[in-house]
Design an enzyme around this catalytic site. Structure first.
Site, PDB file in Angstrom:
ATOM      1  N   MET A 132      -0.599  18.375  37.951  1.00  0.00           N
ATOM      2  CA  MET A 132      -0.619  16.922  37.876  1.00  0.00           C
ATOM      3  C   MET A 132       0.520  16.312  38.690  1.00  0.00           C
ATOM      4  SD  MET A 132      -0.248  14.687  34.367  1.00  0.00           S
ATOM      5  CE  MET A 132       1.359  15.418  33.968  1.00  0.00           C
ATOM      6  N   SER A 187       0.430  24.580  36.256  1.00  0.00           N
ATOM      7  CA  SER A 187       0.277  23.570  35.220  1.00  0.00           C
ATOM      8  C   SER A 187      -1.207  23.321  34.950  1.00  0.00           C
ATOM      9  CB  SER A 187       1.022  22.292  35.626  1.00  0.00           C
ATOM     10  OG  SER A 187       1.189  21.432  34.515  1.00  0.00           O
ATOM     11  N   GLN A 188      -1.690  22.058  35.031  1.00  0.00           N
ATOM     12  CA  GLN A 188      -3.089  21.824  34.686  1.00  0.00           C
ATOM     13  C   GLN A 188      -4.056  22.520  35.651  1.00  0.00           C
ATOM     14  OE1 GLN A 188      -3.728  17.544  34.720  1.00  0.00           O
ATOM     15  NE2 GLN A 188      -4.276  17.520  36.878  1.00  0.00           N
ATOM     16  N   ASP A 241      10.398  24.530  28.541  1.00  0.00           N
ATOM     17  CA  ASP A 241       9.485  23.541  29.110  1.00  0.00           C
ATOM     18  C   ASP A 241       9.610  22.223  28.368  1.00  0.00           C
ATOM     19  OD1 ASP A 241       7.204  22.146  30.124  1.00  0.00           O
ATOM     20  OD2 ASP A 241       6.310  24.076  30.634  1.00  0.00           O
ATOM     21  N   HIS A 247       9.677  23.387  33.131  1.00  0.00           N
ATOM     22  CA  HIS A 247       8.314  23.499  33.629  1.00  0.00           C
ATOM     23  C   HIS A 247       8.267  23.872  35.113  1.00  0.00           C
ATOM     24  CE1 HIS A 247       4.059  22.851  33.168  1.00  0.00           C
ATOM     25  NE2 HIS A 247       4.010  22.003  34.178  1.00  0.00           N
TER      26      HIS A 247
END
Length: 299
Positions: free
Chosen positions: A30, A104-105, A224, A280
């Site tokens: 993202m 991530s996503q 994170d 993250h």
């Protein structure tokens, strides 16, 4: 007739083919983009230097890097997966197989690609996810673009209307919003993460395709500050009915009933759980070379 020269030529060709590095597909997270020097393009360059001659397809979801970034927020998740499946299928350099790395996503989106269209693609050897939200999220402390006004908009909608149909279709993060306080509503109205996790019904194609890969490598970031709970990066999540106690993957119903094939993969040694101490997507390059690149990305 002496066929030795022909056989020799065939052997040379086969040797050249076998020595070619396995291609790699990347899917960014993202607020990021596929290819610019200030985005996943940096990682792509890094891997290309470590594996000379490797072909890397860093997926652009849209017709420009601007569209690519915007689509990470607003393009329906299922449409993104369909788009990516078509892009990978039409890439001739991926037809003999590839490794897949999600950020991530992009992690759960690549997993969806494996599950939904893996049988239509070249063999997918290893799926590597960095900070993925495999059981969804319940909380969004901050976005990748920390000061971006979009982050506040996303948070407000998720808190109050994540499962409204129009929100599911217009806000990507809503499709992997997982409210442990209301599992019934989540399973009924989540249009992406509940589906790819086989939480409504078991899609055998999803199971077969996921089990066909060599390894499913999951990297969790111990500090994170973006993903809640962090254990979702290892397929863990809050125990149903509350948002304090977190269950590890092996204690979840998803694993115990083996609705996605993860229990079978675990017993076969195909699940790999790795961690990094940072925030993250913060990891040391040498660590990546030693722990991921050498074991899983080299022939």
């Amino acid at each position: 007739m002496n066929n030795f020269p022909v056989l020799l030529l065939v052997l040379v060709i086969l040797k050249q083919v076998s020595c070619e590095p396995t291609p790699i597909v990347l899917w960014h997270g993202m607020g990021d983009t596929c290819c610019t020097p200030f985005s996943l393009g940096v990682f792509k360059d890094f891997v290309e230097k470590q594996i000379p001659g490797v072909y890397i397809n860093s997926l652009m979801i849209g017709n420009s890097v601007v569209e690519d970034m915007e689509n990470g927020f607003f393009m329906y998740a299922n449409s993104q997966v369909d788009y990516a499946c078509a892009k990978v299928a039409e890439d001739p350099k991926l037809r003999n197989g590839f490794n897949a790395i999600g950020f991530s996503q992009g992690s759960q989106f690549l997993r969806a690609l494996v599950q939904r269209c893996g049988h239509k693609l070249g063999p997918i050897r290893n799926l590597i996810t960095l900070g993925g939200q495999h059981q969804g999220v319940y909380g969004l402390p901050h976005c990748g673009a920390y000061q971006h006004a979009t982050c506040d908009y996303v948070r407000r909608l998720l808190n109050y209307a994540a499962y409204y149909g129009w929100v599911q279709k217009s806000l990507v993060q809503a499709t992997y919003w997982h409210d442990p306080l209301d599992e019934v509503t989540y399973k009924r109205y989540s249009e992406f993460i509940a589906d790819i996790n086989n939480e409504r019904e078991v899609n055998v194609t999803y199971v077969t395709n996921l089990k066909s890969i060599d390894h499913f490598v999951m990297v969790k970031f111990d500090n994170d500050s973006m993903v809640q709970p962090r254990e979702t990066e290892w397929f863990g999540f809050y125990a149903p009915g509350q948002a304090t106690k977190v269950l590890g993957l092996r204690d979840t119903e998803l694993y115990i009933k083996d609705r996605l094939g993860l229990k079978a993969m675990d017993k076969a040694g195909k699940l790999v759980f790795l961690s990094q101490p940072g925030d993250h997507l913060r990891f040391d390059r040498q660590w990546f070379i030693d722990v991921i690149l050498k074991p899983y990305l080299l022939n």
